[in-house]
Design a protein around this motif. Structure first.
Motif, PDB file in Angstrom:
ATOM      1  N   SER A  95      10.363 -41.003 -40.002  1.00  0.00           N
ATOM      2  CA  SER A  95       9.360 -41.752 -40.750  1.00  0.00           C
ATOM      3  C   SER A  95       7.981 -41.604 -40.130  1.00  0.00           C
ATOM      4  CB  SER A  95       9.741 -43.232 -40.800  1.00  0.00           C
ATOM      5  OG  SER A  95      10.975 -43.425 -41.446  1.00  0.00           O
ATOM      6  N   GLY A  96       7.937 -41.630 -38.805  1.00  0.00           N
ATOM      7  CA  GLY A  96       6.658 -41.526 -38.115  1.00  0.00           C
ATOM      8  C   GLY A  96       5.974 -40.194 -38.343  1.00  0.00           C
ATOM      9  N   LEU A  97       6.725 -39.116 -38.210  1.00  0.00           N
ATOM     10  CA  LEU A  97       6.138 -37.784 -38.370  1.00  0.00           C
ATOM     11  C   LEU A  97       5.730 -37.513 -39.813  1.00  0.00           C
ATOM     12  CD1 LEU A  97       8.534 -35.708 -36.067  1.00  0.00           C
ATOM     13  CD2 LEU A  97       6.205 -36.453 -35.560  1.00  0.00           C
ATOM     14  N   LEU A  98       6.629 -37.797 -40.746  1.00  0.00           N
ATOM     15  CA  LEU A  98       6.344 -37.532 -42.154  1.00  0.00           C
ATOM     16  C   LEU A  98       5.249 -38.464 -42.669  1.00  0.00           C
ATOM     17  CD1 LEU A  98       7.052 -35.868 -44.618  1.00  0.00           C
ATOM     18  CD2 LEU A  98       8.949 -37.430 -45.089  1.00  0.00           C
ATOM     19  N   GLY A  99       5.297 -39.723 -42.245  1.00  0.00           N
ATOM     20  CA  GLY A  99       4.291 -40.681 -42.678  1.00  0.00           C
ATOM     21  C   GLY A  99       2.899 -40.307 -42.205  1.00  0.00           C
ATOM     22  N   PHE A 100       2.784 -39.828 -40.977  1.00  0.00           N
ATOM     23  CA  PHE A 100       1.463 -39.459 -40.458  1.00  0.00           C
ATOM     24  C   PHE A 100       0.912 -38.239 -41.181  1.00  0.00           C
ATOM     25  CE2 PHE A 100      -1.373 -37.918 -36.898  1.00  0.00           C
ATOM     26  CZ  PHE A 100      -2.334 -38.897 -37.100  1.00  0.00           C
ATOM     27  N   ALA A 101       1.779 -37.275 -41.471  1.00  0.00           N
ATOM     28  CA  ALA A 101       1.346 -36.104 -42.234  1.00  0.00           C
ATOM     29  C   ALA A 101       0.824 -36.529 -43.609  1.00  0.00           C
ATOM     30  CB  ALA A 101       2.509 -35.120 -42.389  1.00  0.00           C
ATOM     31  N   PHE A 102       1.513 -37.466 -44.243  1.00  0.00           N
ATOM     32  CA  PHE A 102       1.091 -37.952 -45.556  1.00  0.00           C
ATOM     33  C   PHE A 102      -0.252 -38.678 -45.465  1.00  0.00           C
ATOM     34  CE2 PHE A 102       1.531 -41.285 -48.970  1.00  0.00           C
ATOM     35  CZ  PHE A 102       1.315 -40.420 -50.026  1.00  0.00           C
ATOM     36  N   LEU A 103      -0.409 -39.522 -44.453  1.00  0.00           N
ATOM     37  CA  LEU A 103      -1.669 -40.243 -44.269  1.00  0.00           C
ATOM     38  C   LEU A 103      -2.839 -39.278 -44.072  1.00  0.00           C
ATOM     39  CD1 LEU A 103      -0.591 -43.197 -41.949  1.00  0.00           C
ATOM     40  CD2 LEU A 103      -1.532 -43.396 -44.250  1.00  0.00           C
ATOM     41  N   LEU A 104      -2.603 -38.230 -43.313  1.00  0.00           N
ATOM     42  CA  LEU A 104      -3.670 -37.262 -43.060  1.00  0.00           C
ATOM     43  C   LEU A 104      -4.148 -36.599 -44.352  1.00  0.00           C
ATOM     44  CD1 LEU A 104      -2.434 -35.535 -39.763  1.00  0.00           C
ATOM     45  CD2 LEU A 104      -4.438 -37.016 -40.024  1.00  0.00           C
ATOM     46  N   VAL A 105      -3.209 -36.117 -45.180  1.00  0.00           N
ATOM     47  CA  VAL A 105      -3.632 -35.404 -46.386  1.00  0.00           C
ATOM     48  C   VAL A 105      -4.218 -36.356 -47.423  1.00  0.00           C
ATOM     49  CG1 VAL A 105      -2.059 -33.459 -46.058  1.00  0.00           C
ATOM     50  CG2 VAL A 105      -1.280 -35.447 -47.359  1.00  0.00           C
ATOM     51  N   VAL A 106      -3.680 -37.575 -47.522  1.00  0.00           N
ATOM     52  CA  VAL A 106      -4.255 -38.556 -48.455  1.00  0.00           C
ATOM     53  C   VAL A 106      -5.680 -38.898 -48.042  1.00  0.00           C
ATOM     54  CG1 VAL A 106      -4.146 -40.960 -49.227  1.00  0.00           C
ATOM     55  CG2 VAL A 106      -2.094 -39.558 -49.248  1.00  0.00           C
ATOM     56  N   THR A 107      -5.907 -39.048 -46.745  1.00  0.00           N
ATOM     57  CA  THR A 107      -7.246 -39.367 -46.246  1.00  0.00           C
ATOM     58  C   THR A 107      -8.201 -38.205 -46.479  1.00  0.00           C
ATOM     59  OG1 THR A 107      -6.286 -40.829 -44.574  1.00  0.00           O
ATOM     60  CG2 THR A 107      -8.561 -40.127 -44.231  1.00  0.00           C
ATOM     61  N   LEU A 108      -7.718 -36.994 -46.260  1.00  0.00           N
ATOM     62  CA  LEU A 108      -8.547 -35.815 -46.507  1.00  0.00           C
ATOM     63  C   LEU A 108      -8.959 -35.712 -47.973  1.00  0.00           C
ATOM     64  CD1 LEU A 108      -6.700 -33.142 -44.320  1.00  0.00           C
ATOM     65  CD2 LEU A 108      -9.056 -33.929 -44.000  1.00  0.00           C
ATOM     66  N   CYS A 109      -8.055 -36.123 -48.860  1.00  0.00           N
ATOM     67  CA  CYS A 109      -8.303 -36.011 -50.297  1.00  0.00           C
ATOM     68  C   CYS A 109      -8.876 -37.294 -50.900  1.00  0.00           C
ATOM     69  CB  CYS A 109      -7.003 -35.658 -51.030  1.00  0.00           C
ATOM     70  SG  CYS A 109      -6.308 -34.064 -50.599  1.00  0.00           S
ATOM     71  N   ALA A 110      -9.264 -38.242 -50.072  1.00  0.00           N
ATOM     72  CA  ALA A 110      -9.651 -39.565 -50.563  1.00  0.00           C
ATOM     73  C   ALA A 110     -10.982 -39.586 -51.290  1.00  0.00           C
ATOM     74  CB  ALA A 110      -9.676 -40.556 -49.404  1.00  0.00           C
ATOM     75  N   GLY A 111     -11.787 -38.530 -51.151  1.00  0.00           N
ATOM     76  CA  GLY A 111     -13.103 -38.552 -51.779  1.00  0.00           C
ATOM     77  C   GLY A 111     -14.015 -39.531 -51.079  1.00  0.00           C
ATOM     78  N   ASP A 112     -14.611 -40.437 -51.835  1.00  0.00           N
ATOM     79  CA  ASP A 112     -15.471 -41.474 -51.261  1.00  0.00           C
ATOM     80  C   ASP A 112     -14.596 -42.655 -50.829  1.00  0.00           C
ATOM     81  OD1 ASP A 112     -17.242 -43.446 -50.607  1.00  0.00           O
ATOM     82  OD2 ASP A 112     -18.394 -43.358 -52.468  1.00  0.00           O
ATOM     83  N   PRO A 113     -14.370 -42.839 -49.528  1.00  0.00           N
ATOM     84  CA  PRO A 113     -13.461 -43.910 -49.083  1.00  0.00           C
ATOM     85  C   PRO A 113     -13.969 -45.306 -49.406  1.00  0.00           C
ATOM     86  CG  PRO A 113     -14.581 -42.909 -47.210  1.00  0.00           C
ATOM     87  CD  PRO A 113     -14.903 -42.062 -48.404  1.00  0.00           C
ATOM     88  N   THR A 114     -15.282 -45.472 -49.444  1.00  0.00           N
ATOM     89  CA  THR A 114     -15.834 -46.787 -49.781  1.00  0.00           C
ATOM     90  C   THR A 114     -15.505 -47.149 -51.223  1.00  0.00           C
ATOM     91  OG1 THR A 114     -17.646 -46.478 -48.201  1.00  0.00           O
ATOM     92  CG2 THR A 114     -17.932 -48.160 -49.900  1.00  0.00           C
ATOM     93  N   LYS A 115     -15.611 -46.199 -52.108  1.00  0.00           N
ATOM     94  CA  LYS A 115     -15.264 -46.419 -53.512  1.00  0.00           C
ATOM     95  C   LYS A 115     -13.765 -46.614 -53.678  1.00  0.00           C
ATOM     96  CE  LYS A 115     -15.645 -44.291 -58.097  1.00  0.00           C
ATOM     97  NZ  LYS A 115     -16.124 -43.098 -58.849  1.00  0.00           N
ATOM     98  N   LEU A 116     -12.983 -45.793 -52.972  1.00  0.00           N
ATOM     99  CA  LEU A 116     -11.520 -45.876 -53.071  1.00  0.00           C
ATOM    100  C   LEU A 116     -11.010 -47.220 -52.561  1.00  0.00           C
ATOM    101  CD1 LEU A 116      -8.942 -44.242 -53.826  1.00  0.00           C
ATOM    102  CD2 LEU A 116      -8.823 -43.545 -51.427  1.00  0.00           C
ATOM    103  N   ALA A 117     -11.690 -47.789 -51.583  1.00  0.00           N
ATOM    104  CA  ALA A 117     -11.257 -49.064 -51.003  1.00  0.00           C
ATOM    105  C   ALA A 117     -11.283 -50.196 -52.017  1.00  0.00           C
ATOM    106  CB  ALA A 117     -12.140 -49.419 -49.800  1.00  0.00           C
TER     107      ALA A 117
END
Length: 504
Positions: free
Chosen positions: A268-290
């Motif tokens: 869970s730790g390894l797969l979850g961190f990989a997912f968090l990284l790519v979602v964050t990279l693709c987040a666009g404007d994080p202030t708007k997404l928040a």
């Protein structure tokens, strides 16, 4: 009469004072699937990523590895205890037998409180965070309440009427989650890179959170913004110990259960961190997404398109359903185990195992009704509901800390292991687990956890009232002694059935 230490099976159950009542059919993958499903990185990340964006910004994801290492150490400690006392009830049994029954009862009640709350929190995620995006409708308190209630009904029917079918559904769901999350990571990585939709700056961005004091520790009542990001992992990487709560249904539990727990945390730790990284990279404007109530689903749909995004969101729904299913099952087993020892309100009803379904059917009904009651009371009080969900992050930290302290205090007099030991790594594991848990509990000093502490206190007070009444009625804590092998010998020799066995 001398008794050899059995490694597993009916002999191990009898050694701890019980007759086998549950079917022992859970294999290695099913045990791992139970632990992995409870952790459910899909559930945890979909539920708390938006909160992390608002309190810590995208950079808050870098607290995730800290949580994974800390919880992995805790899983090793739990595995060592599970290999020594492989019976249903996990922390309740360990505390009762290694410390004293009163502390054990408190641990059991806190665990029950946690499970009853978190199953609602998890199922509510389907209705509030995923289905609105998947089916393109506006989520409201009313429809979220109705959908969550229906999901709870489906899970209770599975848990109550067939453990094997519950495990089959969970096995399929876990397989789907593993495949789905890997596909999500790869597709987001490839499509995001091809479309030049990556923003490397997001990995260090604080988003809507001010830079000033971002990395600070905070003060007596407030935690620094970056440290608040720890709650993302703290809410997600929990529940791996559920595999230990099915010990009496697992084949060779002393070997299988410890492995299932630490493997679930690591995967869970390894797969979850990989997912968090790519979602964050693709987040666009994080202030708007928040500002979105469904940020992860929004990123998936925007980057991968509606068709692919919807197909993968279906897998997410299945994963979250399985998570709630396992939580409900774990809560049922805990109620049954405490009732078997006559230590749960209404135990005469909840201890029964159905001769037709071979499941604790009555206990299933109780946990289901409690969950529905929590949902009904708080469904239209959104702030209160999410404060209650925050308590579901606080309570496991308390359970883990108490269990690790128990291990440290009793490490020199623990029963023999039947399949897993920490060996020469025991000291460093305990040191790291202790440091992590002190660090985690310090985060809950934040003023935002005032109401969760209050909710936890109210539930503990309710339990304390029952416990005092139980002790007065029985004449003191000595009446709560745990059954052991000698009680079974006496029963077999005299025909009398000792307390804890009369319902076998």
């Amino acid at each position: 009469m001398a008794h050899q230490v059995p490694s597993s099976g009916a002999g191990a159950v009898r050694e701890f004072g019980y007759r086998p009542e549950l079917e022992r059919s859970t294999g290695r993958f099913a045990s791992f699937a139970v632990a992995f499903a409870f952790v459910s990185i899909a559930t945890g990340i979909f539920t708390t990523f938006g909160s992390t964006l608002n309190t810590s910004g995208p950079a808050g994801i870098w607290t995730w590895p800290i949580v994974v290492v800390g919880q992995l150490m805790v899983a090793f400690v739990f595995g060592s205890l599970a290999a020594r006392i492989p019976v249903t009830g996990y922390a309740y049994q360990w505390m009762s037998r290694l410390a004293n029954p009163v502390l054990g009862w408190i641990m059991g009640w806190v665990s029950f409180t946690f499970l009853a709350i978190v199953v609602v929190a998890v199922d509510y995620t389907i209705a509030s965070s995923v289905l609105p995006v998947l089916l393109n409708y506006t989520g409201t308190a009313n429809n979220s309440w109705a959908i969550t209630a229906i999901v709870l009904v489906a899970q209770a029917l599975l848990v109550g009427f067939s453990t094997r079918w519950s495990e089959r559904v969970n096995n399929v769901a876990v397989s789907a989650e593993l495949i789905g999350m890997v596909l999500l990571v790869l597709l987001l990585l490839v499509v995001g890179a091809f479309a030049r939709d990556f923003d490397l700056g997001n990995l260090t961005s604080t988003g809507p959170v001010p830079h000033h004091g971002y990395l600070g520790l905070g003060d007596a009542t407030h935690v620094g913004p970056w440290l608040m990001g720890t709650l993302l992992g703290a809410f997600t990487i929990v529940g791996f110990e559920s595999a230990a709560n099915l010990a009496e249904e697992t084949k060779d539990p002393a070997r299988v259960v410890p492995r299932a727990m630490w493997q679930a945390v690591l995967a869970s730790g390894l797969l979850g961190f990989a997912f968090l990284l790519v979602v964050t990279l693709c987040a666009g404007d994080p202030t708007k997404l928040a500002k979105s109530g469904t940020p992860v689903a929004d990123v998936i749909s925007r980057v991968l398109g509606n068709w692919v995004g919807d197909a993968l969101l279906v897998l997410v729904v299945l994963s979250i359903f399985a998570c709630g299913l396992v939580i409900l099952m774990s809560g049922v087993r805990l109620v049954w185990a405490m009732s078997r020892d006559e230590r749960f309100p209404g135990h005469r009803v909840w201890h029964r195992v159905s001769p037709r379904t071979h499941t604790p059917l009555a206990a299933t009904g109780l946990v289901f009704l409690v969950a529905e009651l929590i949902l009904a009371v708080f469904a239209h009080q959104t702030d209160a509901l999410f404060s209650l969900f925050a308590a579901a992050t606080l309570l496991p930290a308390v359970i883990y800390a108490a269990t690790v302290v128990l291990y440290i205090v009793k490490r020199s007099s623990l029963p023999p292991s039947r399949g897993f030991t920490l060996g020469r790594f025991e000291t460093p594991v305990l040191v790291l687990a202790s440091i992590w848990l002190v660090f985690e509990l310090a985060i809950f000093r934040d003023a935002s956890f005032k109401k969760p502490w209050e909710y936890a206190g109210v539930m503990l007070l309710i339990g304390a009232v029952y416990l005092v009444g139980l002790l007065v009625r029985r004449g003191g804590s000595s009446s709560l002694a745990m059954p052991d092998m000698s009680s079974i010998d006496a029963a077999l020799d005299t025909g009398a059935v000792p307390s804890g066995l009369e319902h076998a």
